[in-house]
Design an enzyme around this catalytic site. Structure first.
Site, PDB file in Angstrom:
ATOM      1  N   ASN A   9      73.929  -6.164  -5.920  1.00 46.26           N
ATOM      2  CA  ASN A   9      74.102  -4.736  -6.778  1.00 46.26           C
ATOM      3  C   ASN A   9      75.174  -4.357  -6.810  1.00 46.26           C
ATOM      4  O   ASN A   9      75.166  -3.135  -6.564  1.00 46.26           O
ATOM      5  CB  ASN A   9      72.553  -4.429  -7.323  1.00 46.26           C
ATOM      6  N   LYS A  11      76.609  -2.477  -8.674  1.00 47.84           N
ATOM      7  CA  LYS A  11      76.508  -1.308  -9.691  1.00 47.84           C
ATOM      8  C   LYS A  11      78.095  -1.227 -10.145  1.00 47.84           C
ATOM      9  O   LYS A  11      78.890  -1.647 -10.671  1.00 47.84           O
ATOM     10  CB  LYS A  11      76.144  -0.245  -8.782  1.00 47.84           C
ATOM     11  N   HIS A  93      66.767  -1.044 -13.397  1.00 47.48           N
ATOM     12  CA  HIS A  93      66.677  -0.637 -12.179  1.00 47.48           C
ATOM     13  C   HIS A  93      66.306   1.093 -12.001  1.00 47.48           C
ATOM     14  O   HIS A  93      66.389   1.953 -13.373  1.00 47.48           O
ATOM     15  CB  HIS A  93      68.463  -0.745 -11.865  1.00 47.48           C
ATOM     16  N   GLU A  95      67.850   4.067 -11.168  1.00 52.44           N
ATOM     17  CA  GLU A  95      69.196   4.890 -11.749  1.00 52.44           C
ATOM     18  C   GLU A  95      69.038   4.519 -13.895  1.00 52.44           C
ATOM     19  O   GLU A  95      69.271   5.263 -14.281  1.00 52.44           O
ATOM     20  CB  GLU A  95      70.536   3.733 -11.074  1.00 52.44           C
ATOM     21  N   GLU A 164      62.329  -1.951  -5.648  1.00 56.88           N
ATOM     22  CA  GLU A 164      63.313  -0.248  -4.717  1.00 56.88           C
ATOM     23  C   GLU A 164      62.661   0.904  -5.085  1.00 56.88           C
ATOM     24  O   GLU A 164      62.876   1.272  -5.624  1.00 56.88           O
ATOM     25  CB  GLU A 164      64.103  -0.825  -5.565  1.00 56.88           C
ATOM     26  N   GLY A 170      69.945   3.584  -1.885  1.00 55.43           N
ATOM     27  CA  GLY A 170      71.388   4.790  -1.538  1.00 55.43           C
ATOM     28  C   GLY A 170      71.730   6.149  -0.176  1.00 55.43           C
ATOM     29  O   GLY A 170      72.224   6.748  -0.400  1.00 55.43           O
ATOM     30  N   SER A 208      68.513   0.706   0.593  1.00 57.56           N
ATOM     31  CA  SER A 208      69.190   0.651   2.110  1.00 57.56           C
ATOM     32  C   SER A 208      69.299  -0.131   3.345  1.00 57.56           C
ATOM     33  O   SER A 208      68.580  -0.638   3.993  1.00 57.56           O
ATOM     34  CB  SER A 208      69.304   2.070   2.898  1.00 57.56           C
TER      35      SER A 208
HETATM   36  P1  PGA Z   1      71.107   0.248  -2.021  1.00 56.66           P
HETATM   37  O1  PGA Z   1      70.909   0.211  -3.331  1.00 56.66           O
HETATM   38  O2  PGA Z   1      71.312  -0.615  -1.024  1.00 56.66           O
HETATM   39  O3  PGA Z   1      72.732   0.900  -2.399  1.00 56.66           O
HETATM   40  O4  PGA Z   1      70.391   1.601  -1.205  1.00 56.66           O
HETATM   41  C1  PGA Z   1      70.126  -0.630  -3.459  1.00 56.66           C
HETATM   42  C2  PGA Z   1      69.654  -1.333  -5.081  1.00 56.66           C
HETATM   43  O5  PGA Z   1      70.041   0.059  -6.006  1.00 56.66           O
HETATM   44  O6  PGA Z   1      69.708  -2.369  -5.898  1.00 56.66           O
END
Ligand code: PGA
Length: 246
Positions: A9, A11, A93, A95, A164, A170, A208
């Site tokens: 992903n 982003k 997601h 976010e 998630e 993140g 992460s």
């Molecule tokens: P990350 O993000 O691996 O940077 O923690 C995962 C995601 O948001 O899909």
């Protein structure tokens, strides 16, 4: 045996030069034992499709409109994604739930819009730290998944689910393999009860995931691969994670 799936992903990262370099490295490192996909910013879908066409690497989007077409400025429809050869669209997601106010019901309608055009929705669910600390993890993820199951009805088994935990995205703070497995088992049981096909469905872990923790996460019985954010932007790291999925 379920085949593992690793999805990057990206982003809101990337540019044409960096993308070309990253995709070339992913192509050169084949074959993988797992299915591998990248979900890129929509503007880069055409170029990604052109680069990956004819290979076994897959691509997808990070969001999709709930609407078929019409006066929805700024939105991108599932039909458009399908025309770009998208195999997947991430929906719900955390976010987007947090920064764009996406509700469980909207996420469910987006998943349905994607499936209607043959694009597999990767439906994200996950609890916040406050919800985990309050002992609500199971209730939250089950509520989020249930909305999608009810919307998709007989097609629910076609989705991919990604667990998630919001507190792990993140942050460098990964769920332990045991914490992740526990939630995955709950989600699989819910999918099994609703569709009768839970045992065949793909449930990814995200939050992460790194080259050095991927193998132990992916070794859990109900973790079928990962949705990878930050580590999907560095070819060496993402390739190592893809190789950890066997
Ligand atoms: P990350 O993000 O691996 O940077 O923690 C995962 C995601 O948001 O899909």
């Amino acid at each position: 045996m379920r085949r593992k799936l690793v999805v990057g992903n990206w982003k809101m990262h990337g540019n044409r030069a960096a993308n070309a370099e990253l995709l070339a490295a992913l192509l050169a490192a084949r074959p993988y034992m797992a299915d591998v996909a990248v979900c890129v910013p929509a503007l880069f879908l055409h170029e990604t499709a052109a680069t990956l066409a004819g290979s076994d690497l897959r691509w997808g989007a990070q969001d999709v409109s709930e609407h078929e077409q019409g006066a929805y400025t700024g939105e991108i429809s599932a039909a458009m994604l399908a025309e770009c050869g998208c195999r997947y669209a991430i929906v719900g997601h955390s976010e987007r739930r947090a920064y764009h106010g996406e509700s469980d019901a909207l996420v469910a309608r987006k998943a349905q819009a994607a499936l209607a055009r043959g694009v597999t929705p990767i439906v994200c669910v996950g609890e916040t730290l406050a919800e985990r600390d309050g002992g609500q993890t199971e209730a939250v993820v089950k509520r989020q998944l249930s909305a999608v199951i009810h919307q998709l009805t007989h097609c629910a088994a076609e989705m991919v689910v990604a667990y998630e935990p919001v507190w792990a995205i993140g942050t460098g703070r990964t769920a332990t393999p045991e914490q992740a497995q526990q939630v995955h088992a709950v989600l699989r049981a819910q999918l099994q009860a609703a569709t009768g096909r839970g045992a065949t469905m793909t449930i990814l872990y995200g939050g992460s995931v790194k080259a050095d923790n991927a193998a132990t996460l992916f070794a859990q019985p109900d973790i079928d691969g990962g949705l990878i954010g930050g580590a999907s932007l560095k070819a060496a790291d993402f390739i190592a994670i893809c190789r950890a999925a066997t």
